[in-house]
Structures are given as structure tokens and as C-alpha cells.
Scaffold this active site. Structure first.
Site, PDB file in Angstrom:
ATOM      1  CB  CYS A  99      62.716 -22.579 -10.738  1.00 24.97           C
ATOM      2  SG  CYS A  99      64.305 -22.990 -11.486  1.00 24.97           S
ATOM      3  CG  HIS A 392      62.003 -26.407 -14.874  1.00 20.84           C
ATOM      4  ND1 HIS A 392      61.059 -25.465 -14.482  1.00 20.84           N
ATOM      5  CD2 HIS A 392      63.149 -26.081 -14.204  1.00 20.84           C
ATOM      6  CE1 HIS A 392      61.610 -24.623 -13.621  1.00 20.84           C
ATOM      7  NE2 HIS A 392      62.877 -24.971 -13.447  1.00 20.84           N
ATOM      8  CB  CYS A 422      63.701 -25.971  -5.141  1.00 21.91           C
ATOM      9  SG  CYS A 422      63.897 -26.895  -6.691  1.00 21.91           S
TER      10      CYS A 422
END
EC number: 2.3.1.16
Length: 436
Positions: A99, A392, A422
Site C-alpha cells: 500500500c 483504496h 501502513c
């Protein structure tokens, strides 16, 4: 040796963030159903170049990433170069850091500018959860290789006889950590239990995120940083994120059942990010080149840091480890920041990190500091809403955060902003930008 990070080239010029753009973010199998990460990447980079009135031939490097890889086009960056009118000689390569992928591509381009190898580059990332590399079972894969070597019909028949019906079923991409077998949602449940984060608090954060994102879209602030995406065969388009709960009602969140721990869990679909499709990109230049070309940068990179922790327990604590490093390298404290943008993968993960930012015990035991990172001022935190609302697309989130915080700081007359996330594998990233 100084702790300060010098994010400049040999001439002392800063790394300018000239412009940023993204597609709308869409939930899996909705507006971008059938559109690959590569197609979305080409779409957003091409539109970014057009809006910036920048000759594609001036781009010296493009670093791009995706998390869910396309076997047919593993080097997405090179394909974007070839599909957007840049010189065929343009340096292009792909990266992946879960990510934090488009943070990584941003840093790579910035470091190329810092060394003097280039003056102009593009960074970004794209992911599709709707166009997935569907695999086969290990037994079928083994058999297919053997079939390629078999010479006679009898040999081929023997190979097929080794297979059962279940071996022929397609295998979707894994959603679990390779090392632990835990999904991100299971990790979020771990964190909710470790840090005693209630279901009510998680739902409240999700409600806040959706409410602020809805208000932000209504204000028109995102129109210049989110393009209108026309979907092949070009009979429809999407011009805004489709995960945002318009008129979010807090009480409605309590109706959903836990998604990962069915009996005792608190993490639900409503307080987690959904699987999302989308792409984003930014243009970076040396400060001198940006000014020579007549651009007014939306921001400058002040510092950055990456972190990695154990994957077995509470591995989504990356912001709590990377942020103090980035602050130290910028010569700042948390209270000096104007805005804070933290990726909201899950409400539980976000709240756990916020809690540890304020914990002196965590700072002493985990960071080797004698004081906490700092209490987060909610008037500075994710003021436009966060990933819980916007969605996301794994590789696209980093450059969304960077563009969004820079443009909001511009509207406020300047300042400094923290972007942090994160990432799977126990990874974390933090980047501080400054805006004039």
C-alpha cells in the site's frame, strides 16, 4: 552526522511537486469493471500531461507501480511510456511496496532528481481489483508443464488422469500475507483487541471519514485533482468516487455484522476500506526546472522515511514507526505540522496508530524515544475524509494522499503536511511536504 535530511539536488534546489491527478476511485466490479490497472495508469498520466500542458517528450523518467500484478504486462511503467506519447527512450521501471507503492515511486523519482540524473519525472500507481490474474491450482500448473513436454497421446492422457475436479477450479489472488496466512482484516481485528478499540469508536471514525469526504466533494475542492474517466466502449463515464456514503448516518453502521471474526469481532465492511479500482500520478521536477518552465509547484518534499516491523502481530502500525523518523529528518515535531493525512486502511488500524502516537510507553519501548510522538489534533487530521470513504486502490493511495494534502495546504495559505500509511508485510511510510 546531521539527522536532517537534505531533499535537494547538488544546486540546493528542492524537489517540486508540480501537479497531481487521479481517476475517481470505484468499488470492485462497478465503474471500472473490465478496465485494467495499465489502462487506468495510461488514462491518468495522459490526462495529467494534457492538463499540465507539459510536452511528453520532456519526461525523463517514469516510475510507476501496482500491487496486483498483470502477468501480461509486468512492467506497467514501460507500457505507460509507450502509450502516452513519451520518447521511447524515456527511463521507465515499475515498483511495488504494497500500500506504500506510489510513495516508493515518488521517492525513486525524487532521488533521481536529487542525484542530478534527471530534472523531470512522473511517479504514481494503479490497481484493479476487478481485472485480476486468476490462477490455477498447483497440481494443474504442474500438469500443464508436463503436458508441454509430453509427446504421445498416451502420455498426455496419463497426465490428465492425475487430476481431480477440484484441481481444475480457478484460484483467485491471495488476500492473505504469504508469511503468516493472515488477511489484512484479521490483522485489523488483532489490533482492535490489542489496543482495546471499540466497535463504536471504529464506526464513529468511518462515519467522520464519509461525512467529510461527502462535504469535500460538495465543496468542489476535488474537481481539479480528480479527472472524468470515460470507460470503453466510451458510452459511460465516472466523475467522482463511488464508495462515499452520502448522508452518512452513524446509527446505520451498527447494523453490519463483523467481517473477519464472526463471533467476537468489531471490524466490519463499513469500518474498512473496500476493494477498489483506480490510478493516480504526480509530476516532480527540480525547483529550478519547474520555475524555468513557468510552473507554480503545489508543494515540495521536505523529508521521508520507510519502516518495517514484525508481521505476526499488529503489523499495520507502520505510521507509528515511520512518522517519528520523517519528523526527525525534517527537524520538526508533530505539533509543528499544519495537516496530517493518514491512510485509513481500517478504522481499527487508524485508531491504533493514533493511540500510539500519544503513548510515551510505546515511544520508550518501541522507538527508543523519551517522549511520545504527540497527541493528534483532530482539527488537522484527515480533514477532507480518508481512505475509508474514498476507497483504496493499493498502489494509487500514496500519490492521492500527497496531491490531496498539498492542494488543501495551498487553499489554507501554505504550511507543512504529513502523509503516512501502513502497508502489508509490516511496512510503513511517512512523507512530509511543505507548501508555500
Amino acid at each position: 552526522m546531521s539527522d536532517r535530511q537534505q531533499v535537494t539536488n547538488a544546486k540546493g534546489e528542492r524537489i517540486a511537486i508540480v501537479a497531481g491527478l487521479r481517476t475517481p476511485f470505484a468499488k470492485q466490479a462497478t465503474a471500472f469493471h473490465g478496465v485494467s490497472a495499465l489502462d487506468m495508469g495510461k488514462m491518468v498520466v495522459n490526462e495529467l500531461l494534457v492538463r499540465s500542458e507539459l510536452d511528453p517528450k520532456l519526461i525523463e523518467q517514469l516510475v510507476y507501480g501496482q500491487v496486483v500484478q498483470m502477468p501480461a504486462a509486468p512492467n506497467i511503467a514501460r507500457e505507460i511510456v509507450l502509450g502516452t506519447g513519451m520518447n521511447v527512450s524515456t527511463d521507465a521501471y515499475s515498483v511495488t511496496r504494497a500500500c506504500a507503492t506510489s510513495f516508493q515511486s515518488t521517492v525513486n523519482v525524487a532521488e533521481s532528481i536529487m542525484t542530478g540524473n534527471i530534472d523531470i519525472g512522473i511517479a504514481g500507481g494503479a490497481d484493479s481489483s476487478s481485472v485480476l490474474p486468476i490462477g490455477v491450482s498447483k497440481k494443474l500448473a504442474h500438469a500443464l508443464v508436463d503436458l508441454n513436454k509430453a509427446r504421445s497421446f498416451g502420455q498426455k492422457l496419463q497426465i490428465f488422469r492425475r487430476l481431480g475436479l477440484k484441481d481444475l477450479l480457478p484460484v483467485p489472488p491471495a488476500v492473505a500475507e504469504y508469511s503468516t496466512g493472515l488477511s489484512m482484516g484479521q490483522t485489523a481485528e488483532q489490533m482492535a483487541k490489542t489496543y482495546n478499540i471499540s466497535r463504536a469508536d471504529q464506526d464513529a471514525l468511518a462515519h467522520r471519514s464519509h461525512t467529510l469526504a461527502s462535504e469535500t466533494w460538495a465543496s468542489g475542492h476535488l474537481r481539479d485533482e480528480v479527472m472524468v474517466a470515460h470507460i470503453p466502449p466510451y458510452k459511460q463515464f465516472i466523475d467522482r468516487d463511488n464508495n462515499i456514503r452520502e448522508n452518512s448516518v452513524l446509527e446505520s453502521y451498527a447494523k453490519l455484522r463483523p467481517a473477519f471474526d464472526k463471533q467476537h469481532g468489531t471490524v466490519t465492511a463499513a469500518n474498512s476500506t473496500p476493494l477498489t479500482d483506480g490510478a493516480s500520478a504526480i509530476i516532480l521536477m527540480s525547483e529550478g526546472r519547474a520555475k524555468a518552465l513557468g510552473y507554480q509547484p503545489i508543494g515540495y518534499i521536505k523529508s521521508y522515511a520507510f519502516s518495517a516491523i514484525n508481521v505476526w502481530q499488529d503489523m499495520l502500525m507502520g505510521p507509528s514507526y515511520a512518522t517519528p523518523l520523517a519528523l526527525k529528518r525534517a527537524g520538526m515535531e508533530l505539533e509543528d505540522l499544519t495537516l496530517i493525512e493518514m491512510h485509513e486502511a481500517f478504522a481499527a488500524q487508524t485508531l491504533a496508530n493514533m493511540q500510539m502516537f500519544a503513548s510515551k510507553k510505546f515511544a520508550e519501548e518501541k522507538l527508543g524515544r523519551n517522549r511520545a510522538i504527540g497527541e493528534i489534533d483532530m482539527s488537522k487530521f484527515n480533514v477532507l475524509g480518508g481512505s475509508l470513504a474514498y476507497g483504496h486502490p493499493f498502489a494509487a493511495t500514496g500519490t492521492r494522499l500527497i496531491t490531496q494534502v498539498c492542494r488543501e495546504l495551498k487553499r489554507r495559505g501554505g504550511g507543512t503536511g504529513l502523509t503516512t500509511a501502513c502497508a502489508a508485510g509490516g511496512l510503513g511510510v511517512a512523507m512530509i511536504v511543505e507548501v508555500e
